[in-house]
Design an enzyme around this catalytic site. Structure first.
Site, PDB file in Angstrom:
ATOM      1  N   THR A  12      -1.972  -1.493   8.202  1.00 36.72           N
ATOM      2  CA  THR A  12      -1.057  -2.223   9.079  1.00 36.72           C
ATOM      3  C   THR A  12      -0.662  -1.413  10.300  1.00 36.72           C
ATOM      4  O   THR A  12      -0.474  -1.964  11.390  1.00 36.72           O
ATOM      5  CB  THR A  12       0.202  -2.640   8.292  1.00 36.72           C
ATOM      6  N   SER A  55      -6.175  -1.054   3.499  1.00 44.83           N
ATOM      7  CA  SER A  55      -6.129  -0.163   2.338  1.00 44.83           C
ATOM      8  C   SER A  55      -6.647  -0.781   1.039  1.00 44.83           C
ATOM      9  O   SER A  55      -7.117  -0.043   0.170  1.00 44.83           O
ATOM     10  CB  SER A  55      -4.727   0.414   2.137  1.00 44.83           C
ATOM     11  N   THR A  88      -0.568   0.821   3.453  1.00 43.31           N
ATOM     12  CA  THR A  88       0.417   1.160   2.422  1.00 43.31           C
ATOM     13  C   THR A  88       0.029   0.703   1.014  1.00 43.31           C
ATOM     14  O   THR A  88       0.537   1.235   0.033  1.00 43.31           O
ATOM     15  CB  THR A  88       1.790   0.565   2.771  1.00 43.31           C
ATOM     16  N   ASP A  89      -0.868  -0.280   0.892  1.00 41.70           N
ATOM     17  CA  ASP A  89      -1.166  -0.814  -0.440  1.00 41.70           C
ATOM     18  C   ASP A  89      -1.739   0.234  -1.388  1.00 41.70           C
ATOM     19  O   ASP A  89      -1.435   0.232  -2.581  1.00 41.70           O
ATOM     20  CB  ASP A  89      -2.150  -1.984  -0.331  1.00 41.70           C
TER      21      ASP A  89
END
Length: 323
Positions: A12, A55, A88-89
């Site tokens: 992101t 990610s 971030t995942d």
């Protein structure tokens, strides 16, 4: 003049919003490129787009690509710190992979964003700035790989994503952050007791992850018997317990010398062999499972992937996981 290696991998923090559809998607050019030179005077930033992946697309092989780049930077001896931007995942998994496999004299910091750079309240620029400040801090050395998000500094070993959209998503259950970044000041107030490092040149094993639930039986365990797996991690109930109906399939996996690692599906606390009833932690321990106190299921999977490359026996695996 200090030198920071800034590695972009996607996520992101590298995306923008389609004004027509509202969908967040990768940008043609990384939107952070035009900002990174503003963060510090007397600082040279060596910026590379090493990957460009959302990610969920990141694999252990991609993590190994980042690790090898950091190792080359260490060999060159020209870098004072490294910052990696990441979606971030799966950020916590990449961070822990690097924590276990990278041995650098300079700080390594991962960061990301919950909102794209063109969205109101975007957190990417601030997170990147704080990550760079942390990587420049002398106190950041010898603290393992760090994750800096929302003005907090976390250890890669225990940090996890706790909210799907909130900018304060990254938390360290049980232990809390090890430091904060406030008004350019980087302040640490705790550190890990011990560190681990394992040399790795490839990731060749297949390790699966299962989450336990009330009424679980052997169906999933039996299905894994037909697959070419090298290890299994189970997020067990409570402190580390399983329904008794899972045991027939679990025993078959153990009889094939497939290492089975137990963590807890609980958000806080650690997995322990406490209960002596059928399927309880003590019973599972007697059967030959390995407990991983303090690690989440996804972190235990990363660790098992790396340890399987070390060609360790079950006793050695058990000892390392209990550290």
């Amino acid at each position: 003049m200090k030198r920071i290696l800034l590695l972009h991998t996607g996520g992101t923090i590298s995306m923008s919003t389609d004004q027509r559809t509202g969908a967040v998607k990768p940008s043609g050019e990384h939107p952070l490129h035009k900002y990174s030179h503003l963060f510090e005077e007397n600082l040279q930033i060596i910026e590379e787009d090493i990957l460009q992946l959302p990610s969920p697309h990141v694999t252990p092989s991609d993590m190994l690509t980042i690790q090898k780049r950091l190792e080359r930077a260490e060999q060159d001896g020209q870098i004072d710190g490294a910052v990696i931007t990441h979606g971030t995942d799966t950020l916590e998994e990449t961070a822990y992979f690097l924590d276990l496999t990278v041995n650098t004299s300079f700080p390594v910091v991962l960061t990301g964003a919950m909102r794209p750079v063109d969205e109101l309240g975007s957190d990417g620029i601030s997170n990147l700035q704080n990550a760079i400040w942390t990587a420049l801090s002398n106190e950041a050395t010898d603290k393992g790989v760090l994750v800096v998000m929302n003005e907090e500094i976390h250890s890669a070993r225990y940090v996890t994503k706790t909210h799907t959209t909130n900018v304060a998503t990254f938390r360290t259950p049980t232990f809390g952050p090890i430091g904060i970044v406030s008004k350019h000041e980087v302040r640490f107030f705790q550190k890990l007791v011990f560190y681990e490092h394992y040399p790795v040149n490839q990731i060749s094993s297949n390790v699966c992850l299962l989450k336990s639930y009330a009424g679980m039986d052997s169906t999933l365990f039996e299905a894994l018997l037909d697959k070419d797996i090298d290890g299994l991690v189970i997020e067990a109930l409570g402190a580390g317990n399983l329904p008794p109906a899972t045991l027939p399939g679990l025993k078959k996996l153990l009889e094939r010398n497939i290492p089975v690692v137990i963590t807890s599906r609980a958000f806080n606390g650690i997995a322990q062999d406490i209960y002596a009833y059928t399927g309880g932690g003590k019973h599972l321990k007697e059967l030959g499972v390995i407990f991983a106190p303090g690690l989440s299921g996804i972190k235990a999977r990363i660790k098992l992937l790396i340890l399987l490359e070390q060609k360790l026996d079950s006793e050695q695996l058990n000892m390392i996981f209990r550290q």
